[in-house]
Scaffold this motif. Structure first.
Motif, PDB file in Angstrom:
ATOM      1  N   ILE A 130       6.327  -6.053  -2.565  1.00 62.97           N
ATOM      2  CA  ILE A 130       5.750  -4.716  -2.587  1.00 62.97           C
ATOM      3  C   ILE A 130       5.211  -4.351  -1.201  1.00 62.97           C
ATOM      4  O   ILE A 130       4.938  -5.227  -0.369  1.00 62.97           O
ATOM      5  N   ASP A 131       5.058  -3.058  -0.965  1.00 60.60           N
ATOM      6  CA  ASP A 131       4.576  -2.532   0.307  1.00 60.60           C
ATOM      7  C   ASP A 131       3.052  -2.487   0.272  1.00 60.60           C
ATOM      8  O   ASP A 131       2.451  -1.494  -0.142  1.00 60.60           O
ATOM      9  N   ASN A 132       2.412  -3.589   0.701  1.00 56.53           N
ATOM     10  CA  ASN A 132       0.959  -3.704   0.650  1.00 56.53           C
ATOM     11  C   ASN A 132       0.491  -4.556   1.830  1.00 56.53           C
ATOM     12  O   ASN A 132      -0.127  -5.601   1.666  1.00 56.53           O
ATOM     13  N   GLN A 143      -2.786   2.875  -4.687  1.00 51.59           N
ATOM     14  CA  GLN A 143      -1.478   2.218  -4.720  1.00 51.59           C
ATOM     15  C   GLN A 143      -0.806   2.356  -6.082  1.00 51.59           C
ATOM     16  O   GLN A 143      -1.418   2.082  -7.116  1.00 51.59           O
ATOM     17  N   HIS A 168       3.109   1.166  -7.499  1.00 52.79           N
ATOM     18  CA  HIS A 168       4.404   0.555  -7.215  1.00 52.79           C
ATOM     19  C   HIS A 168       5.216   0.530  -8.508  1.00 52.79           C
ATOM     20  O   HIS A 168       4.711   0.122  -9.551  1.00 52.79           O
ATOM     21  N   GLU A 196       9.230   0.000  -5.583  1.00 49.90           N
ATOM     22  CA  GLU A 196       9.119   1.110  -4.641  1.00 49.90           C
ATOM     23  C   GLU A 196       7.698   1.655  -4.690  1.00 49.90           C
ATOM     24  O   GLU A 196       7.127   1.836  -5.766  1.00 49.90           O
ATOM     25  N   ARG A 197       7.132   1.912  -3.514  1.00 49.85           N
ATOM     26  CA  ARG A 197       5.794   2.505  -3.420  1.00 49.85           C
ATOM     27  C   ARG A 197       5.900   3.998  -3.711  1.00 49.85           C
ATOM     28  O   ARG A 197       6.757   4.692  -3.165  1.00 49.85           O
ATOM     29  N   ARG A 198       5.036   4.497  -4.577  1.00 51.02           N
ATOM     30  CA  ARG A 198       5.000   5.914  -4.902  1.00 51.02           C
ATOM     31  C   ARG A 198       3.804   6.581  -4.216  1.00 51.02           C
ATOM     32  O   ARG A 198       2.722   6.003  -4.147  1.00 51.02           O
TER      33      ARG A 198
END
Length: 255
Positions: free
Chosen positions: A93-95, A120, A122, A132-134
């Motif tokens: 994940i994008d974190n 956040q 995801h 996918e990050r929303r």
């Protein structure tokens, strides 16, 4: 922690190889990303000196073998053997800031949704293999997420009673009105479609129109409620600061 250290070390090696092969115009951004990985690794190694301290905050299992847990400082783990072994899933994940991950659920339609600190959200549509990050209209902490029972609908909630609703897997959102203002901790959907959210200060919010609006009620004891489970009829079992209690649909004690 050992899983996280091993994962970060693998990411560092992969990033170093990527930098060597990258065009000059891309190297600066990649080197910044490499610095972030080194920083994250150093933090985890420092934590090893005092032992495990980061709490796990939510869990979701598809069956007796396959499941996920999320937690503080970006902790995200997957098991395929009922918890005998785990794999660090945080790189999926994008974190990069390692914000807390507070909630995970599967919604109607099959998508997995993870929510957390700093707004956040995801979403995975392949069983958790990729996320996918929303983009969300709220940048504060989200403490929980549920489906509404309708395909691809998501209801996320958290600090100061903020509620976000999406009917398209998080591609667009609307804020749900809530004048109560109490932080919301958990939610549940009954078989009849009734949605109940519970939170601090004895807050019990109920919707019978698919999260368009909520009716607000505060329990007289004002003790925080951490979770709720539908039982017979429209009654609830709630748990929190006051222990476990059976209530009606509005959160008023029955016994």
């Amino acid at each position: 922690m050992e899983l996280a250290i091993e994962s970060r070390e693998e990411q560092i090696v992969a990033m170093q190889e990527r930098i060597e092969e990258a065009p000059e115009e891309e190297k600066e951004d990649l080197e910044w990303a490499l610095d972030d990985l080194y920083f994250a690794l150093e933090n985890i190694q420092a934590d090893m000196d005092i032992g495990p301290v980061n709490p796990l905050l939510d869990v979701w299992f598809e069956n007796e073998n396959r499941g996920f847990v999320v937690g503080a400082y970006g902790m995200f783990l997957r098991t395929m053997d009922g918890g005998e072994t785990w794999k660090d899933w945080a790189p999926r994940i994008d974190n990069r800031q390692n914000f807390h991950l507070n909630g995970i659920t599967r919604i109607t339609g099959g998508a997995l949704v993870v929510v957390g600190e700093a707004g956040q959200i995801h979403v995975s549509v392949d069983g958790g293999e990729t996320f996918e990050r929303r983009e969300a209209p709220y940048e504060g902490s989200l403490f929980g997420v549920i489906g509404t029972g309708q395909v691809n609908e998501i209801l996320a909630f958290g600090l100061r009673g903020n509620m976000l609703f999406s009917s398209d897997l998080g591609k667009s959102w609307r804020m749900v009105p809530n004048s109560a203002g109490a932080t919301l901790n958990s939610g549940v959907v009954a078989e009849d479609g009734r949605i109940t959210l519970v939170g601090n200060g004895g807050a019990v919010l109920m919707s019978t129109n698919g999260a368009e609006t909520f009716r607000e009620h505060f329990r007289s004891d004002r003790e925080g409620v951490m979770s709720a489970v539908p039982i017979s009829g429209t009654d609830l079992l709630i748990v929190g600061e006051g222990g476990a209690k059976i209530t009606d649909a509005r959160g008023r004690n029955l016994q």
